[in-house]
Design a protein around this motif. Structure first.
Motif, short mmCIF file in Angstrom:
data_model
loop_
_atom_site.label_atom_id
_atom_site.label_comp_id
_atom_site.label_asym_id
_atom_site.label_seq_id
_atom_site.Cartn_x
_atom_site.Cartn_y
_atom_site.Cartn_z
N LYS A 130 0.82 -1.21 0.00
CA LYS A 130 0.00 0.00 0.00
C LYS A 130 0.86 1.27 0.00
CE LYS A 130 -4.26 -1.93 1.81
NZ LYS A 130 -5.38 -1.84 2.77
N GLN A 131 2.01 1.21 0.66
CA GLN A 131 2.92 2.35 0.58
C GLN A 131 3.41 2.56 -0.86
OE1 GLN A 131 5.72 1.00 3.55
NE2 GLN A 131 4.88 2.35 5.12
N ILE A 137 0.65 4.25 -2.85
CA ILE A 137 0.59 5.69 -2.57
C ILE A 137 1.69 6.43 -3.32
CG2 ILE A 137 0.89 7.41 -0.75
CD1 ILE A 137 -0.43 5.37 1.17
N GLU A 138 2.89 5.86 -3.31
CA GLU A 138 4.00 6.49 -4.04
C GLU A 138 3.71 6.56 -5.54
OE1 GLU A 138 6.70 8.05 -2.88
OE2 GLU A 138 5.73 7.75 -0.92
N LYS A 175 1.38 9.30 -6.33
CA LYS A 175 2.06 10.60 -6.32
C LYS A 175 2.75 10.87 -7.66
CE LYS A 175 2.95 10.73 -1.32
NZ LYS A 175 4.00 10.72 -0.27
N TRP A 212 -5.11 -1.93 -4.29
CA TRP A 212 -5.25 -1.50 -2.89
C TRP A 212 -6.26 -2.39 -2.15
CZ3 TRP A 212 -3.11 2.28 0.27
CH2 TRP A 212 -3.78 2.54 1.47
N TYR A 246 -4.42 4.81 5.42
CA TYR A 246 -5.64 5.06 4.66
C TYR A 246 -5.79 6.54 4.34
CZ TYR A 246 -10.51 5.59 3.37
OH TYR A 246 -11.66 5.92 2.71
N ALA A 306 -3.42 8.72 4.01
CA ALA A 306 -2.45 9.07 2.97
C ALA A 306 -2.95 8.63 1.60
CB ALA A 306 -1.10 8.43 3.28
N TYR A 307 -3.51 7.41 1.55
CA TYR A 307 -4.05 6.91 0.27
C TYR A 307 -5.24 7.74 -0.19
CZ TYR A 307 -6.87 3.99 -2.82
OH TYR A 307 -7.62 3.53 -3.85
N ARG A 308 -6.16 8.01 0.74
CA ARG A 308 -7.36 8.76 0.37
C ARG A 308 -7.00 10.16 -0.15
NH1 ARG A 308 -10.65 12.50 1.99
NH2 ARG A 308 -9.22 13.04 3.66
N GLU A 333 -4.15 11.12 -1.60
CA GLU A 333 -3.55 11.05 -2.93
C GLU A 333 -4.57 10.64 -3.98
OE1 GLU A 333 -0.59 11.94 -4.13
OE2 GLU A 333 -0.26 12.78 -2.14
#
Length: 349
Positions: A195-196, A199-200, A203, A226, A241, A243-245, A247
């Motif tokens: 999941k990290q 997120i990257e 970005k 995800w 979550y 951070a994901y939401r 992005e």
């Protein structure tokens, strides 16, 4: 006279010896009476109600046997009390051994019942040991352990075996739960890493209008990845979550804005084509007006629902933000539709 004096002197010696003998015997009988009375009282004073376990009964039994040995070593008491004392002593001994026999008979019955109860608990534990419903089953094992402690002892010959049987089932379950927890932690760490990475990648995703279609496809693919990644450690759940939401919303809003721009450009081009046909323009205006009313009604519903919504948790906070995000999208759609209406109206003048 001389013969009489001789006889009297000898008789006096014999009488003294006779008197000394019986006085000595009487004193000995009195001493024996006191000793035997003390032995009777020793046994009679044993509190049978306080003898609650095997060791206590065995200690008391040693006292009784010692008293019986001491009794045998004592001589007679006076004829008047000797038989009475023996009857008293025998009665006290008989009552003790009768009580002891009854105690151990009851104890054997109780221990037999306890063995049956503990065997039932063993069977329940063995039926649970392969369960993978970790939380519920762990609670059930704790309840079984409490029941086990409340049951009481079984015969010492069977005590270790029955306890080991119960403990083996419990140990097996908790060992499996421990292994599962270890695997789950590894799985959660792996999911966190995935999941990290998502997120990257969000970005780095291109937000250019020219790359919109490919970015949307990748965006949807990342959403799917995800959802399939699984659970992350609980302490990281909210942070990752959010951070994901953040992005995902940023990317979606940017791509959606491109969609609006692209859609508006196409709309303007279409309106230019039908500018000479008033009927087509009116029909298009009616379609846009209906869509606009629908969006306004949808916005009103969200606003009403938002008024009744209370935030009391982090999950509630997240729901609130999602609602606000949807309302923003609807508001953007309303602005876009209003702009389209103004464009059509300018062509109808």
């Amino acid at each position: 006279e001389e013969m009489w004096t001789r006889f009297k002197d000898v008789s006096a010696v014999v009488n003294k010896r006779y008197q000394a003998f019986f006085e000595e015997r009487k004193a000995k009988e009195s001493e024996n009476e006191q000793s035997k009375t003390a032995l009777c009282e020793l046994i009679e004073n044993i509190d049978l109600s306080s003898l609650s376990n095997h060791t206590a009964w065995e200690d008391a039994t040693k006292i009784i046997l010692k008293a019986q040995e001491d009794w045998k070593k004592l001589g007679f008491a006076s004829k008047k009390v000797n038989n009475q004392l023996f009857a008293r002593f025998r009665k006290a001994c008989d009552e003790f051994f009768a009580a002891k026999a009854q105690h151990f008979r009851s104890l054997r019955e109780t221990q037999s019942e306890n063995l049956v109860k503990k065997t039932v608990l063993c069977e329940k534990a063995e039926a649970l040991k392969d369960s993978t419903d970790w939380k519920k089953t762990a609670d059930e094992f704790v309840a079984l352990q409490k029941q086990w402690k409340a049951i009481g002892a079984v015969d010492r010959k069977q005590s270790d075996a029955i306890w080991q049987r119960f403990q083996n089932a419990a140990d097996y379950f908790f060992e499996q739960r421990k292994k599962n927890a270890s695997l789950q932690r590894k799985s959660e760490q792996a999911a966190l890493k995935v999941k990290q990475g998502i997120i990257e990648e969000l970005k780095q995703l291109s937000l250019e209008a020219t790359d919109r279609e490919s970015s949307i496809a990748r965006y949807r693919q990342l959403q799917s990845e995800w959802n399939k990644a699984g659970h992350v450690p609980f302490r990281d759940k909210e942070r990752i979550y959010e951070a994901y939401r953040s992005e995902a919303n940023r990317v979606f809003d940017a791509l959606d804005m491109n969609r609006h721009k692209s859609g508006m450009a196409n709309f303007v081009s279409g309106i230019e084509e039908m500018s000479d046909d008033k009927n087509r323009l009116f029909r298009e205006r009616e379609r846009i007006a209906r869509a606009l009313e629908q969006k306004r009604a949808e916005m009103k519903t969200y606003q009403n629902n938002l008024g009744f919504f209370n935030v009391k948790s982090s999950s509630g906070n997240s729901i609130m933000r999602d609602m606000e995000r949807r309302m923003k999208r609807i508001n953007d759609d309303v602005s876009s539709l209003e702009e389209k209406l103004r464009l059509i109206d300018s062509k109808l003048k």
